[in-house]
Design a protein around this motif. Structure first.
Motif, short mmCIF file in Angstrom:
data_model
loop_
_atom_site.label_atom_id
_atom_site.label_comp_id
_atom_site.label_asym_id
_atom_site.label_seq_id
_atom_site.Cartn_x
_atom_site.Cartn_y
_atom_site.Cartn_z
N THR A 138 79.50 67.83 10.89
CA THR A 138 80.72 67.88 10.10
C THR A 138 80.46 68.68 8.83
N THR A 139 81.50 68.91 8.07
CA THR A 139 81.40 69.63 6.81
C THR A 139 81.94 68.76 5.69
N LYS A 187 77.62 71.90 5.57
CA LYS A 187 77.48 71.39 6.93
C LYS A 187 76.35 70.38 7.01
N PRO A 194 78.31 62.35 10.08
CA PRO A 194 79.14 61.90 8.95
C PRO A 194 78.61 60.63 8.29
N SER A 235 86.47 60.70 6.23
CA SER A 235 85.77 61.93 6.60
C SER A 235 84.27 61.70 6.76
N SER A 274 83.63 65.05 19.96
CA SER A 274 83.52 65.63 18.62
C SER A 274 84.25 64.71 17.66
N LEU A 275 83.99 64.90 16.37
CA LEU A 275 84.57 64.00 15.37
C LEU A 275 86.09 64.11 15.33
N LYS A 276 86.61 65.29 15.58
CA LYS A 276 88.06 65.47 15.51
C LYS A 276 88.79 64.68 16.61
#
Length: 335
Positions: free
Chosen positions: A30-31, A36, A40, A271, A313-315
């Motif tokens: 993640t960013t 980066k 998370p 986030s 993925s995180l999304k």
């Protein structure tokens, strides 16, 4: 007393896993504020780490760098910003308490920036120290062989013994109780580092933080040691996320003990999460190796939770992956 953050995993949410999804590859990267990181899960600021292990913040800095994640250094560290920077590369944030002497604050912020720190985590929930009864009973003070290294040479690196808590006396004498939103603006005039406001629990303060230029929000109740009867961080998270409306990232600090806890926080809109006690406990047990191990354990648990929930993925982690206690009390629509 405040609901113990250790009830996080039991109290709040149940999973709604999705099945028959190809989870042979899981991406946890993640960013955060443009940087980066590998996962998370980041390290929260915890003070006086050399009380846990002789290498203290040095060990934590090396372990977080090896894990590819962010370490937040406490103002009250037993290693200075320059010493932590000397451990090698890594993405590091600096947690800030605002002292009555603003020259001290400005000097410290500029030192952190010169040392390569990337953001300020401004603690806003401690104009006075909460009543820490264990500290009072034990007459807590910093051991004589340690100092608050960021303040060494300023006559602020030591704590005097007191009849109750030496830390409480130190806070009362040094920390600025007049701290207000105008000071968030003031900080922006002395640094180019983005400012995260740490200690937010309500929608009202979320909106004010954004109005006053905060780059992000950290939902925190200071490890449940400041004010009795405030909510657990996971309980306050969704209110803050809704108020932020995606304008700034929202992070959760406190109560994370397993990778499943991190998954719940992300499903509720965070986030990322910051961990405190697990790092200190691991540091006390095995130094740098312990911190590396706890970060790896949380990473592995989080990855497994993603896979068994059908997220690659995180999304893909959404609010529909959990059901909360509040959801259980809502009427179910009939088909």
């Amino acid at each position: 007393m405040v609901m113990d953050n250790k009830t996080f995993g039991l109290y709040f949410a149940r999973f709604r896993p999705r099945i028959l999804i190809d989870v042979s590859r899981i991406d946890m990267t993640t960013t955060v504020l443009g940087f980066k990181i590998s996962m998370p899960i980041m390290i929260a600021p915890t003070a006086m780490q050399k009380m846990a292990h002789p290498e203290g913040e040095y060990a934590t800095a090396r372990a977080s760098s090896a894990a590819g994640t962010i370490m937040t250094l406490s103002s009250w560290a037993t290693s200075s910003v320059e010493e932590v920077a000397s451990t090698g590369p890594g993405i590091r944030f600096f947690q800030l308490y605002v002292y009555k002497d603003r020259n001290v604050v400005a000097q410290l912020v500029r030192r952190a920036e010169r040392a390569g720190f990337k953001a300020i985590a401004l603690t806003v929930d401690t104009p006075r120290l909460g009543r820490r009864e264990a500290d009072i009973k034990n007459r807590f003070t910093l051991p004589s062989f340690l100092t608050l290294k960021n303040f060494e040479g300023l006559n602020l690196g030591k704590m005097n013994k007191a009849d109750d808590s030496g830390l409480a006396s130190y806070v009362a004498s040094q920390i600025d109780r007049t701290l207000s939103w105008k000071d968030v603006k003031w900080l922006q005039t002395i640094t180019t580092m983005p400012i995260l406001v740490k200690g937010v629990l309500t929608a009202e303060d979320t909106r004010l933080a954004i109005q006053n230029g905060a780059a992000g929000i950290i939902v925190s109740n200071h490890g449940a040691r400041q004010l009795d009867y405030v909510p657990a961080t996971i309980t306050a998270l969704e209110e803050v996320v809704k108020a932020a409306q995606g304008r700034v990232p929202v992070f959760l600090d406190g109560g994370v003990r397993r990778g499943t806890d991190a998954f719940k926080a992300l499903a509720l809109g965070a986030s990322g999460v910051f961990i405190g006690r697990p790092v200190v406990f691991a540091l006390a047990a095995e130094g740098e190796a312990g911190v590396r191990k706890v970060l790896q354990m949380l990473r592995d648990e989080f990855e497994l939770t993603m896979a068994l929930s059908g997220c690659t993925s995180l999304k893909e982690i959404t609010r529909r992956h959990i059901i909360t206690e509040a959801d259980m009390h809502r009427p179910v629509s009939r088909l």
